[in-house]
Design a protein around this motif. Sequence first.
Motif, mmCIF file in Angstrom:
data_model
loop_
_atom_site.group_PDB
_atom_site.id
_atom_site.type_symbol
_atom_site.label_atom_id
_atom_site.label_comp_id
_atom_site.label_asym_id
_atom_site.label_seq_id
_atom_site.Cartn_x
_atom_site.Cartn_y
_atom_site.Cartn_z
ATOM 1 N N LEU A 189 69.770 22.951 38.171
ATOM 2 C CA LEU A 189 71.094 23.501 37.896
ATOM 3 C C LEU A 189 71.287 23.569 36.387
ATOM 4 C CD1 LEU A 189 73.284 21.469 40.442
ATOM 5 C CD2 LEU A 189 72.277 23.745 40.753
ATOM 6 N N ALA A 190 71.529 24.770 35.883
ATOM 7 C CA ALA A 190 71.782 24.961 34.454
ATOM 8 C C ALA A 190 73.267 25.244 34.240
ATOM 9 C CB ALA A 190 70.931 26.109 33.916
ATOM 10 N N TYR A 191 73.772 24.886 33.062
ATOM 11 C CA TYR A 191 75.199 24.996 32.758
ATOM 12 C C TYR A 191 75.401 25.859 31.520
ATOM 13 C CZ TYR A 191 75.134 21.034 35.939
ATOM 14 O OH TYR A 191 74.922 20.224 37.018
ATOM 15 N N ASP A 192 76.651 26.124 31.191
ATOM 16 C CA ASP A 192 76.902 26.935 29.998
ATOM 17 C C ASP A 192 76.552 26.172 28.723
ATOM 18 O OD1 ASP A 192 78.975 25.105 30.010
ATOM 19 O OD2 ASP A 192 80.561 26.591 30.300
ATOM 20 N N THR A 193 76.268 24.875 28.840
ATOM 21 C CA THR A 193 75.850 24.072 27.690
ATOM 22 C C THR A 193 74.334 23.829 27.675
ATOM 23 O OG1 THR A 193 76.337 22.091 28.995
ATOM 24 C CG2 THR A 193 78.055 22.870 27.487
ATOM 25 N N TYR B 238 67.722 19.186 40.907
ATOM 26 C CA TYR B 238 68.099 18.392 39.743
ATOM 27 C C TYR B 238 69.192 19.101 38.951
ATOM 28 C CZ TYR B 238 63.910 15.408 40.145
ATOM 29 O OH TYR B 238 62.949 14.518 40.560
ATOM 30 N N GLY B 239 69.988 18.315 38.210
ATOM 31 C CA GLY B 239 70.951 18.854 37.259
ATOM 32 C C GLY B 239 70.468 18.615 35.844
ATOM 33 N N LEU B 240 70.613 19.607 34.969
ATOM 34 C CA LEU B 240 70.097 19.504 33.605
ATOM 35 C C LEU B 240 71.106 18.924 32.612
ATOM 36 C CD1 LEU B 240 68.029 22.802 33.199
ATOM 37 C CD2 LEU B 240 67.242 20.503 33.773
ATOM 38 N N ASP B 241 72.298 18.574 33.076
ATOM 39 C CA ASP B 241 73.288 18.023 32.150
ATOM 40 C C ASP B 241 72.837 16.683 31.567
ATOM 41 O OD1 ASP B 241 73.647 17.250 34.908
ATOM 42 O OD2 ASP B 241 75.450 16.175 34.309
ATOM 43 N N ARG B 242 72.094 15.890 32.346
ATOM 44 C CA ARG B 242 71.649 14.575 31.856
ATOM 45 C C ARG B 242 70.348 14.651 31.070
ATOM 46 N NH1 ARG B 242 70.244 9.595 35.887
ATOM 47 N NH2 ARG B 242 68.144 10.477 35.675
ATOM 48 N N THR C 247 70.567 28.844 38.323
ATOM 49 C CA THR C 247 69.499 27.926 38.719
ATOM 50 C C THR C 247 68.146 28.573 38.444
ATOM 51 O OG1 THR C 247 69.280 28.754 40.984
ATOM 52 C CG2 THR C 247 70.952 27.056 40.594
ATOM 53 N N PHE C 248 67.108 27.744 38.363
ATOM 54 C CA PHE C 248 65.735 28.238 38.293
ATOM 55 C C PHE C 248 64.826 27.184 38.913
ATOM 56 C CE2 PHE C 248 66.551 25.997 34.324
ATOM 57 C CZ PHE C 248 65.435 25.191 34.164
ATOM 58 N N THR C 249 63.598 27.553 39.214
ATOM 59 C CA THR C 249 62.678 26.655 39.896
ATOM 60 C C THR C 249 61.399 26.445 39.090
ATOM 61 O OG1 THR C 249 61.704 28.485 41.140
ATOM 62 C CG2 THR C 249 63.533 27.299 42.165
ATOM 63 N N ARG C 250 60.723 25.337 39.383
ATOM 64 C CA ARG C 250 59.453 25.010 38.748
ATOM 65 C C ARG C 250 58.544 24.332 39.780
ATOM 66 N NH1 ARG C 250 61.161 27.433 34.851
ATOM 67 N NH2 ARG C 250 61.336 26.742 32.664
ATOM 68 N N LEU D 26 67.636 26.101 25.624
ATOM 69 C CA LEU D 26 66.276 26.516 25.977
ATOM 70 C C LEU D 26 65.294 25.347 25.935
ATOM 71 C CD1 LEU D 26 66.064 29.951 24.113
ATOM 72 C CD2 LEU D 26 66.397 29.545 26.566
ATOM 73 N N VAL D 27 65.581 24.336 25.113
ATOM 74 C CA VAL D 27 64.701 23.161 25.082
ATOM 75 C C VAL D 27 64.733 22.460 26.433
ATOM 76 C CG1 VAL D 27 64.295 20.899 24.024
ATOM 77 C CG2 VAL D 27 64.984 22.841 22.600
ATOM 78 N N GLU D 28 65.917 22.323 27.000
ATOM 79 C CA GLU D 28 66.051 21.675 28.305
ATOM 80 C C GLU D 28 65.359 22.464 29.404
ATOM 81 O OE1 GLU D 28 70.383 20.140 28.611
ATOM 82 O OE2 GLU D 28 70.298 21.496 26.905
ATOM 83 N N GLU D 29 65.285 23.771 29.253
ATOM 84 C CA GLU D 29 64.617 24.612 30.238
ATOM 85 C C GLU D 29 63.114 24.712 29.981
ATOM 86 O OE1 GLU D 29 66.428 28.410 30.957
ATOM 87 O OE2 GLU D 29 68.437 27.659 30.533
#
Length: 622
Positions: free
Chosen positions: A76-80, A176-180, A44-47, A83-86
């Motif tokens: 929430l970050a996943y193995d997929t 939030y989840g970053l999968d979507r 995970t990371f925060t902003r 860096l663009v999503e982050e």
Amino acid sequence: MTEYDYEELGLVAGLEIHQQLDTATKLFCDSPTVRREPEEATRTFTRYLHPTRSELGEMDEAALEESRVDREFEYLAYDTTCLVEEDDEPPAELDGEALDVVMQIAELMEMSVVDQVHVMRKIVVDGSNTSGFQRSSLVAQDGEIETSEDAVGIEDLMLEEESAQRIEERDDGVLYGLDRLGIPLVEIGTKPDIASPEQAREAAETIGMLLRSTGKVKRGLGTIRQDVNVSIADGARVEMKGVQSLDDIDDIVRNEVGRQVELLAIRDELQERDARVGDPQDVTDVFADSDSGVIRGALDSGGKVTGVRLAGFDGLVGRELQPDRRLGTELSDHAKRHGAGGIFHTDELPAYGVTEEEVEALREAVGAEPDDAVAIVAADAQTADLAIDAAAARAEAAIEGVPEETRGANDDGTTRYLRPLPGAARMYPETDVPPVEPDPSEVETPELLTEKVDRYQSEFGLDAGLAEQVAYGRRMPLFERAVDDGADPTFVAGLVESTVTELRRDDVAVENLDDGHLLAVVELVTDGDLAKEGVNEVLTLLAENPQLSAEEAVEEAGLSGVSEDEVRDAVVGVVERNEAQVEEEGMAAFSGLMGEAMGALRGRADGEVVSSVLREEIQKRA
């Protein structure tokens, strides 16, 4: 529900349809578009996000209001996750597959595709985008769809990146989840041509049919969202976001018309009373000994109670605007946006532990007259001040009539305040993504679902009901692929629309079955390696153990195909054990013996083969 003359009221409505595309990768990177469960997150990371000014130095009002609520956003970050999503790497070029699908949609709506697709940044600071903006691009304009009432124009067709999924609301922020985030999303905006709730629903249904006709849109809850814009002649444009179900659209429009009608009636009454809103003030002393749980909790935590005199509002704050939602609810929604739990007002007091004596003391403290109402907020000092200011501002707007705003759809067909309407200041160019010159001539126009229904009946012999189920079902692409590979259409249609449903009703975890499982089972049946009678058992095993191959599931179930000689041996055995019955009844014994024969073969042989052999053996002995 009250019925209105929508033409007389001057109803004008439009739709914005947001649909996720079922592409292999996301819009600006190579991450897959597969959804994940929160527990699958690897880190995970925060902003903290803040609004920025447009190129002209303007600040968007909606983004500014959002930023006034100080919140931390955790992702929430996943193995997929890439860096663009982050927001740690510039985006790649626009996804070609997504652009092709959007051009197909444009063709179905008779739209003109632009010469160049330019990506823009749309400021969003609610945490749903790690960058603080959403990337969006105009692909086509000026189309049209037909409805039974009249044609509805299509204003524009946008290709955007989907936002992150809101997982959990917290006191100090959102998870939030970053999968979507980054899944290609098409946005279709109609012109304000819709003149009734029924036409709004029909237009949305037609657009949904056209989208699904591509075979490249995601299905299921949350993959399509409808926003509805509504105004009446003396009201204002109000955008209602997040309508999940087509069945809710007509109710949403009706309720918004009713809300605006009631707000206009309240406006007229307030103006006749020469209503005004006083200055918020501290009324904590009035409630120093209060037994109200809400107020006591705030004061015991070092908070305060703020109040505001609403001159001329008596009896109107409690007036119903929508089912179980009142003008006081609107004031409360604004207070909640600034962290308060809501408001109390004198149209509903004494109640909630507040006594008659406290109400009288409150009215005296703010100088309220008999025709006045008073609203209060109990919270920590900063929240109480911000929340009462927001409630007072909403009361001021009630004197003017219907405010333009963005509202959120509730499950019961009503809506709640979210934020002001966004303006043009929220958009500015994305300099990291080069423009694309689309070529619509290279895109094949998809067959409409309505046309598929007709073709499935004429070409495959499906009845009308089953043909419609398959064409409009989420596994339509699987059906077409299987039939193209030589499978029996009736069998495949029954599998995807009936068999899977039956298994679900039997509590089989069919959500574990993907298209690969189903296609593999169809292939085994087509090749004669699995009898149709064994399909349910094999699918049940695959649902319990999705890591198995279809062949392994057949082997584990003991359903490997048998030869015709083995079928005949089994059938002969059944007939010989029932020889007296066969001699007496002849072919009338067939029905009873068929069940015994199928049981002896345990679903390893096709029923048609068993039936044919059994008839032959009975005829020999009859």
